[in-house]
Design an enzyme around this catalytic site. Structure first.
Site, mmCIF file in Angstrom:
data_model
loop_
_atom_site.group_PDB
_atom_site.id
_atom_site.type_symbol
_atom_site.label_atom_id
_atom_site.label_comp_id
_atom_site.label_asym_id
_atom_site.label_seq_id
_atom_site.Cartn_x
_atom_site.Cartn_y
_atom_site.Cartn_z
ATOM 1 N N PRO A 175 0.933 -1.219 0.005
ATOM 2 C CA PRO A 175 0.089 -0.107 -0.001
ATOM 3 C C PRO A 175 0.811 1.235 0.124
ATOM 4 O O PRO A 175 0.344 2.312 -0.306
ATOM 5 C CB PRO A 175 -0.989 -0.028 1.293
ATOM 6 C CG PRO A 175 -0.579 -1.296 1.615
ATOM 7 C CD PRO A 175 0.706 -2.033 1.144
ATOM 8 N N GLU A 213 2.280 -8.141 8.838
ATOM 9 C CA GLU A 213 2.104 -6.666 8.703
ATOM 10 C C GLU A 213 3.047 -6.088 7.817
ATOM 11 O O GLU A 213 2.891 -4.997 7.368
ATOM 12 C CB GLU A 213 2.813 -6.356 10.206
ATOM 13 C CG GLU A 213 1.751 -6.583 11.258
ATOM 14 C CD GLU A 213 0.526 -5.981 11.180
ATOM 15 O OE1 GLU A 213 -0.621 -6.966 10.914
ATOM 16 O OE2 GLU A 213 0.145 -4.917 10.951
ATOM 17 N N ARG A 263 -3.238 -9.407 -20.652
ATOM 18 C CA ARG A 263 -4.443 -9.229 -21.646
ATOM 19 C C ARG A 263 -3.781 -7.998 -22.597
ATOM 20 O O ARG A 263 -4.510 -7.970 -23.841
ATOM 21 C CB ARG A 263 -5.615 -8.879 -21.234
ATOM 22 C CG ARG A 263 -5.484 -7.568 -20.272
ATOM 23 C CD ARG A 263 -6.842 -7.292 -19.699
ATOM 24 N NE ARG A 263 -7.965 -6.822 -20.718
ATOM 25 C CZ ARG A 263 -8.858 -7.417 -20.935
ATOM 26 N NH1 ARG A 263 -9.022 -8.702 -20.639
ATOM 27 N NH2 ARG A 263 -9.873 -6.940 -21.942
ATOM 28 N N ASP A 295 -8.683 -2.171 -28.507
ATOM 29 C CA ASP A 295 -8.126 -1.142 -29.206
ATOM 30 C C ASP A 295 -8.876 0.023 -29.472
ATOM 31 O O ASP A 295 -8.499 1.396 -29.267
ATOM 32 C CB ASP A 295 -7.363 -1.478 -30.474
ATOM 33 C CG ASP A 295 -6.366 -2.701 -30.406
ATOM 34 O OD1 ASP A 295 -6.085 -3.229 -31.307
ATOM 35 O OD2 ASP A 295 -6.021 -2.681 -29.218
HETATM 36 N N1 LIG Z 1 -3.211 -2.561 -1.387
HETATM 37 C C1 LIG Z 1 -1.930 -3.131 -1.667
HETATM 38 N N2 LIG Z 1 -1.480 -3.055 -2.595
HETATM 39 O O1 LIG Z 1 -0.656 -3.856 -3.080
HETATM 40 N N3 LIG Z 1 -0.461 -4.574 -1.922
HETATM 41 C C2 LIG Z 1 -1.376 -4.239 -1.158
HETATM 42 C C3 LIG Z 1 -1.712 -4.943 0.478
HETATM 43 O O2 LIG Z 1 -2.661 -4.386 0.922
HETATM 44 N N4 LIG Z 1 -0.599 -5.608 0.908
HETATM 45 C C4 LIG Z 1 -0.856 -6.247 2.086
HETATM 46 C C5 LIG Z 1 -0.254 -5.054 3.377
HETATM 47 C C6 LIG Z 1 -0.277 -5.937 4.773
HETATM 48 N N5 LIG Z 1 0.979 -6.801 4.730
HETATM 49 C C7 LIG Z 1 0.182 -7.869 3.682
HETATM 50 C C8 LIG Z 1 0.037 -7.419 2.109
#
Ligand SMILES: Nc1nonc1C(=O)NC1CCNCC1
Length: 249
Positions: free
Chosen positions: A89, A116, A154, A169
């Protein structure tokens, strides 16, 4: 196009390689996937890949060692300098532009975190890009990795059949930065609601105009930020601007 997924749950990726457009493309050899499980790079009896966070706090953190060993094994196997992408994130936002950029490349090593997060020293030593699917927290990086791979595969030549690629396209407003127009199929009347007459006219220019106007109206209403970006990129015609001006009156 080769993807390597660093993941504790390799079976999840069957969803991509065994079904639909991506499954067909995989069968055709348009792309390859190899999964590497950090647990296979541990040496203790419990095959430990996570531990408690220094400084305290909830949950667990993925250890750097097994992750790095898995990445190095994938790099050795690939024999190239593919990007090492951590799904997180805190990363750069993924969008169609990045999908098109990746589709022109030779793939990547996708690191799917769990718990985490991952030890920062692994990120510093191995990760070249951090990419986010969106501003929400998931249980793991596998689903974002699969979503991104789907959007890339894709776009590969041959992945979509002629009808699909024609739609991809010429009509796909998403490629022009706008929201897609509404879709209709048989029956012509459903629960007393008819298909818009423009779509039944057989007049291709009228149909294209109707679809474009619908995309513009939807984008103005739901994603004015995308509309502004399309305007800045010079993607809006005089007709588009006249239509939008008419909406705002
Ligand atoms: N949104 C997200 N875009 O890519 N990964 C995301 C995500 O939430 N990953 C988790 C974050 C907490 N730890 C486990 C993975």
């Amino acid at each position: 196009m080769r993807y390597d997924a660093i993941t504790l749950f390799p079976d999840m990726f069957d969803a991509l390689s065994a079904h639909g457009v991506t499954g067909r493309a995989h069968q055709m050899g348009l792309w390859r996937l190899k999964c590497w499980n950090p647990r296979d790079f541990t040496h203790d009896v419990h095959r430990t890949v996570d531990d408690r966070p220094y400084g305290g706090g909830p949950g667990m953190v993925m250890m750097a060692g097994p992750l790095e060993k898995a990445v190095r094994a994938a790099q050795q196997d690939r024999g190239d300098d593919a990007p090492v992408v951590l799904l997180s994130p805190t990363g750069q936002g993924f969008n169609q532009g990045l999908a098109q950029e990746w589709a022109a490349g030779s793939g990547a090593i996708l690191v799917c975190g769990r718990y985490e997060g991952v030890d920062q020293r692994f990120i510093k030593r191995c990760v070249t890009h951090e990419v986010s699917l969106g501003d929400f927290v998931l249980s793991g990086g596998e689903l974002p990795a699969m979503v991104m791979m789907d959007s890339v595969v894709r776009l590969l030549p041959g992945a979509l059949n002629d009808a699909e690629s024609a739609r991809q396209d010429s009509f796909n407003a998403a490629l022009t930065g706008l929201l897609d127009s509404p879709h209709y199929t048989r029956p012509e009347i459903y629960e007393n609601e008819a298909v818009p007459a423009e779509l039944l006219s057989g007049h291709h220019a009228r149909i294209a105009r109707w679809r474009r106007d619908q995309s513009l109206a939807l984008t103005l209403g739901r994603r004015p930020d995308l509309l502004e970006r399309a305007r800045e990129q010079g993607l809006l015609s005089k007709h588009d601007e006249a239509f939008l001006a008419g909406l705002s009156q």
